[in-house]
Design a protein around this motif. Structure first.
Motif, mmCIF file in Angstrom:
data_model
loop_
_atom_site.group_PDB
_atom_site.id
_atom_site.type_symbol
_atom_site.label_atom_id
_atom_site.label_comp_id
_atom_site.label_asym_id
_atom_site.label_seq_id
_atom_site.Cartn_x
_atom_site.Cartn_y
_atom_site.Cartn_z
ATOM 1 N N SER A 211 53.984 43.934 53.666
ATOM 2 C CA SER A 211 55.022 42.938 53.905
ATOM 3 C C SER A 211 54.435 41.607 54.359
ATOM 4 O O SER A 211 54.921 40.543 53.983
ATOM 5 N N CYS A 212 53.410 41.678 55.196
ATOM 6 C CA CYS A 212 52.785 40.459 55.734
ATOM 7 C C CYS A 212 51.631 39.973 54.865
ATOM 8 O O CYS A 212 50.920 39.031 55.237
ATOM 9 N N GLN A 213 51.440 40.615 53.719
ATOM 10 C CA GLN A 213 50.403 40.221 52.755
ATOM 11 C C GLN A 213 49.020 40.178 53.404
ATOM 12 O O GLN A 213 48.260 39.226 53.231
ATOM 13 N N ILE A 214 48.718 41.250 54.146
ATOM 14 C CA ILE A 214 47.416 41.366 54.807
ATOM 15 C C ILE A 214 46.504 42.218 53.935
ATOM 16 O O ILE A 214 46.810 43.375 53.641
ATOM 17 N N ALA A 215 45.398 41.666 53.524
ATOM 18 C CA ALA A 215 44.425 42.417 52.728
ATOM 19 C C ALA A 215 43.733 43.440 53.623
ATOM 20 O O ALA A 215 43.181 43.076 54.665
ATOM 21 N N PRO A 216 43.738 44.724 53.263
ATOM 22 C CA PRO A 216 43.137 45.746 54.131
ATOM 23 C C PRO A 216 41.650 45.541 54.363
ATOM 24 O O PRO A 216 41.119 45.921 55.404
ATOM 25 N N GLY A 217 40.960 44.902 53.411
ATOM 26 C CA GLY A 217 39.528 44.686 53.572
ATOM 27 C C GLY A 217 39.171 43.669 54.633
ATOM 28 O O GLY A 217 37.994 43.565 55.036
ATOM 29 N N LEU A 218 40.159 42.921 55.133
ATOM 30 C CA LEU A 218 39.880 41.933 56.173
ATOM 31 C C LEU A 218 39.441 42.586 57.478
ATOM 32 O O LEU A 218 38.849 41.926 58.339
ATOM 33 N N PHE A 219 39.730 43.876 57.640
ATOM 34 C CA PHE A 219 39.350 44.566 58.864
ATOM 35 C C PHE A 219 37.917 45.098 58.821
ATOM 36 O O PHE A 219 37.425 45.648 59.797
ATOM 37 N N ARG A 220 37.254 44.928 57.679
ATOM 38 C CA ARG A 220 35.869 45.381 57.531
ATOM 39 C C ARG A 220 34.895 44.272 57.930
ATOM 40 O O ARG A 220 35.118 43.100 57.645
ATOM 41 N N LYS A 221 33.804 44.671 58.558
ATOM 42 C CA LYS A 221 32.805 43.692 58.951
ATOM 43 C C LYS A 221 31.966 43.238 57.761
ATOM 44 O O LYS A 221 31.555 42.083 57.687
ATOM 45 N N LYS A 222 31.711 44.175 56.820
ATOM 46 C CA LYS A 222 30.830 43.824 55.717
ATOM 47 C C LYS A 222 31.026 44.798 54.557
ATOM 48 O O LYS A 222 31.398 45.960 54.765
ATOM 49 N N PHE A 223 30.773 44.304 53.353
ATOM 50 C CA PHE A 223 30.766 45.148 52.162
ATOM 51 C C PHE A 223 29.337 45.205 51.613
ATOM 52 O O PHE A 223 28.605 44.210 51.678
ATOM 53 N N PRO A 224 28.929 46.332 51.018
ATOM 54 C CA PRO A 224 27.564 46.454 50.490
ATOM 55 C C PRO A 224 27.206 45.406 49.446
ATOM 56 O O PRO A 224 26.044 45.002 49.350
ATOM 57 N N PHE A 225 28.198 44.936 48.654
ATOM 58 C CA PHE A 225 27.854 43.977 47.602
ATOM 59 C C PHE A 225 27.314 42.658 48.164
ATOM 60 O O PHE A 225 26.695 41.875 47.436
ATOM 61 N N THR A 226 27.544 42.411 49.454
ATOM 62 C CA THR A 226 27.009 41.178 50.047
ATOM 63 C C THR A 226 25.492 41.241 50.215
ATOM 64 O O THR A 226 24.863 40.217 50.496
ATOM 65 N N ASN A 227 24.900 42.428 50.049
ATOM 66 C CA ASN A 227 23.436 42.582 50.118
ATOM 67 C C ASN A 227 22.776 42.497 48.744
ATOM 68 O O ASN A 227 21.546 42.492 48.656
ATOM 69 N N TRP A 228 23.559 42.463 47.671
ATOM 70 C CA TRP A 228 22.980 42.501 46.335
ATOM 71 C C TRP A 228 22.312 41.172 45.997
ATOM 72 O O TRP A 228 22.779 40.097 46.430
ATOM 73 N N PRO A 229 21.230 41.222 45.233
ATOM 74 C CA PRO A 229 20.523 39.985 44.859
ATOM 75 C C PRO A 229 21.405 38.958 44.147
ATOM 76 O O PRO A 229 21.170 37.754 44.258
ATOM 77 N N ASP A 230 22.432 39.429 43.406
ATOM 78 C CA ASP A 230 23.290 38.490 42.671
ATOM 79 C C ASP A 230 24.549 38.109 43.454
ATOM 80 O O ASP A 230 25.493 37.547 42.887
#
Length: 374
Positions: A211-230
């Motif tokens: 209802s409040c349009q809150i993305a569930p991933g906003l509660f995560r500190k980090k995703f693994p793809f942020t470590n990828w070379p690309d």
């Protein structure tokens, strides 16, 4: 465009496919416990941030014939791991599936690890370390019949673990299942919502987040793809900021959660507070016998106990009959849903279900029952 594979709970493949299409995925193809789809890098980031019904997003990088240990080791060595992993990085391997020769996932994962580090040593003299908790690179290996698919895991820890729920009650629903039930119930944010046996609050919280349009991933500190070379930091910043900017301060329709257990209700309030949804959900300590319709119409979703651990058969039969009576007498104009894994208890509701939707709660086969209350 790259191809991705979303892992999902059994029976929720079509629901997840619809969600992926809404997020912009193309060539969406539901499969058993998964959905194949295509999209650009921005979609990969958006799905990880916004998806409510999937577990992980895998990025396939290689597929090869795999009959036994020898062919598995050879196939893994053929991959140019320098594109994805440096010796100073950590990694972890998660294996799924099996065939006649490779029938133990732990052994398969170990063999994949050996092939990767042996290749690193041969090329550089150094090797990456294993970190099963917070690896720089998460690798998924799936063996099916005589084929092996190697994928990079962009999500890491399952997306159903939103990160907001340290407090749980007995037999909680996974957040992904709760989100799927809302979709299957055809609930939308402009409809009032009630969970009269809310436990630690998963269903009302998932409803409020939508209802409040809150993305569930906003509660995560980090995703693994942020470590990828690309990794594209500026693109990720754009997707992330858009998610923050579109949030609503309050839901357009009321959301209620009630439970008779004071302690478990406090857990629900704690979880809602961690999502900054305290003012968006009205929680009340209410016994089912005192339950009244808080509005003229709306959606009820109820997850009553149905296992031996939570009550004996006679008590539960009375509870289900009571639910049916209360729905019929006090909730005219509403649509009610009950999820249960016990067909005999479902008969005790005493109302004719207009739909019976098969779903799985973990490994437990259940039915999601719809009741039109005229």
């Amino acid at each position: 465009m790259p191809q991705y594979f979303a892992t999902v709970a059994r029976s929720l493949e079509e629901t997840a496919a619809r969600e992926l299409e809404r997020l912009g995925a193309t060539q969406v193809q539901p499969e058993f416990t998964g959905v194949r789809f295509r999209g650009d890098r921005e979609l990969l980031y958006r799905v990880n941030l916004w998806a409510r019904t999937i577990f992980r997003v895998l990025v396939p990088i290689y597929e090869f014939p795999c009959r036994d240990r020898k062919s598995l080791y050879k196939g893994i060595r053929e991959i140019d791991w320098d594109r994805y992993l440096y010796p100073e990085n950590t990694f972890a391997v998660r294996a799924t599936g099996k065939n006649k020769q490779l029938n133990h996932t732990h052994f398969t994962a170990l063999e994949v690890k050996n092939a990767i580090v042996d290749g690193q040593r041969d090329r550089t003299g150094n090797r990456s370390s294993i970190d099963i908790n917070r690896p720089d690179l998460s690798i998924n290996v799936h063996v099916h019949k005589n084929r092996c698919i190697v994928s990079l895991d962009s999500s890491g820890e399952s997306l159903h673990r939103r990160g907001y729920r340290p407090a749980v009650g007995w037999a909680p629903l996974k957040e992904t299942l709760a989100a799927a039930l809302l979709d299957l119930a055809e609930w939308h944010p402009h409809l009032p919502f009630l969970d009269p046996m809310c436990g630690s609050g998963t269903l009302p919280i998932e409803a409020a987040m939508q209802s409040c349009q809150i993305a569930p991933g906003l509660f995560r500190k980090k995703f693994p793809f942020t470590n990828w070379p690309d990794f594209d930091a500026s693109l990720w910043k754009k997707v992330y900021q858009e998610a923050i900017d579109c949030q609503r301060n309050s839901p357009p329709a009321p959301i209620w959660g009630s439970d008779r257990d004071r302690e478990v209700l406090q857990q629900a309030r704690t979880n809602a507070s961690l999502c900054q949804l305290t003012s968006s959900i009205t929680f009340s300590q209410t016994d089912i016998t005192d339950l009244q319709a808080p509005a003229d119409c709306g959606i009820i979703i109820c997850n009553p106990p149905y296992g031996q651990r939570l009550g004996n058969s006679q008590q539960l039969s009375a509870l289900y009959k009571q639910l049916g009576d209360i729905f019929k007498q006090r909730f005219t104009g509403w649509t009610a849903f009950i999820i249960t894994g016990n067909k005999e208890l479902a008969k005790c509701v005493g109302l004719k279900a207009s739909r019976r939707i098969p779903v799985y709660n973990g490994s437990e086969p259940c039915t999601f029952l719809k009741y039109e209350l005229y």
